[in-house]
Design an enzyme around this catalytic site. Structure first.
Site, PDB file in Angstrom:
ATOM      1  CB  CYS A  36      -0.991  -0.043   1.151  1.00  0.00           C
ATOM      2  SG  CYS A  36      -2.418   1.038   0.919  1.00  0.00           S
ATOM      3  CG  HIS A  37       0.110   5.001   1.492  1.00  0.00           C
ATOM      4  ND1 HIS A  37      -1.186   4.606   1.664  1.00  0.00           N
ATOM      5  CD2 HIS A  37       0.058   6.118   0.716  1.00  0.00           C
ATOM      6  CE1 HIS A  37      -1.991   5.442   1.021  1.00  0.00           C
ATOM      7  NE2 HIS A  37      -1.275   6.372   0.440  1.00  0.00           N
ATOM      8  CD  GLU A  49      -3.244   9.012  -1.106  1.00  0.00           C
ATOM      9  OE1 GLU A  49      -4.036   8.978  -0.140  1.00  0.00           O
ATOM     10  OE2 GLU A  49      -2.152   8.417  -1.120  1.00  0.00           O
TER      11      GLU A  49
END
Length: 231
Positions: free
Chosen positions: A136-137, A168
């Site tokens: 993910c991030h 996002e």
């Protein structure tokens, strides 16, 4: 012999200038944890600041129907409340552990993306050919890492994924981010960012020893890819 996995969580809890809280995202550690434990792996959890690694409260709410996340939340708090300070183990980490894993949440965009100790650890694992994984991030932790053997970005020429610009935008946090992860991953990889056909679908990419997952739905698959790489 049981594989040893180093998990690095964010220490950052403020979501840009929104006044909201962030941190690491519950299912992105919970789901791989289930896979790691089933494989008999030993885990060490570290963070830049050590001690409590902030759990994104939104992820607790979003995961309240997810049995894996609820169980993890209720039974494994010591893993993230008593993390090891990363710089205390940084010099020996790539020798002592078999794989490195960065869960996501928006926190890594603010600290791990620019943390020199985290980058040094990731570079050392990569130099030894050991799995370097993120979801993910979490791949924000890899965008600034340089390969010590070449001086080039670790991700240069690597097919990678991570939280997409569309995702996002969908969560309304494009303007709160210090950079857009898809765009940065595409830049440092040399245009080799890929994503699922639709937002929120699982996407896991393995390119050599680099393992990346796009979003929360990809977390279990990243855990499975790490275990497979170690078997």
């Amino acid at each position: 012999m049981a594989p040893k996995i180093l998990v690095v969580l964010t220490s950052h809890s403020e979501l840009g200038n929104t006044g909201k809280k962030t941190g690491w995202y519950l299912p992105e550690f919970a789901h791989p944890y289930d896979v790691f434990k089933a494989a008999g792996a030993e885990l060490t959890v570290a963070s830049p600041a050590g001690g409590l690694a902030p759990l994104d409260p939104n992820s607790v709410e979003a995961s309240k129907e997810d049995a894996s996340s609820v169980s993890f939340l209720n039974t494994q708090k010591s893993l993230w409340e008593k993390t090891t300070k990363l710089d205390a183990i940084a010099d020996k980490a790539a020798d002592e552990y078999d794989a490195l894993f960065f869960p996501g949440g928006h926190g890594p965009m603010f600290d791990l993306a620019n943390d020199p100790t985290s980058q040094r650890v990731a570079a050392a694992f990569a130099a030894k050919g050991k799995p370097v994984a993120a979801v993910c991030h979490g791949p924000a932790a890899l965008v600034g890492v340089k390969d010590p053997r070449t001086g080039e970005y670790l991700l240069k020429g690597k097919t990678v994924t991570g939280f997409s610009n569309d995702e996002e935008e969908a969560v309304g946090l494009t303007k709160a981010m210090p950079f857009l992860l898809e765009s940065r991953l595409n830049e440092v990889s040399g245009g080799k960012y890929v994503k699922a056909d639709k937002p929120w679908e699982a996407k896991v990419v393995v390119d050599g020893n680099v393992i990346t997952g796009q979003n929360p739905a990809s977390a279990k698959g990243v855990g499975e890819a790490i275990v497979k790489a170690l078997s």
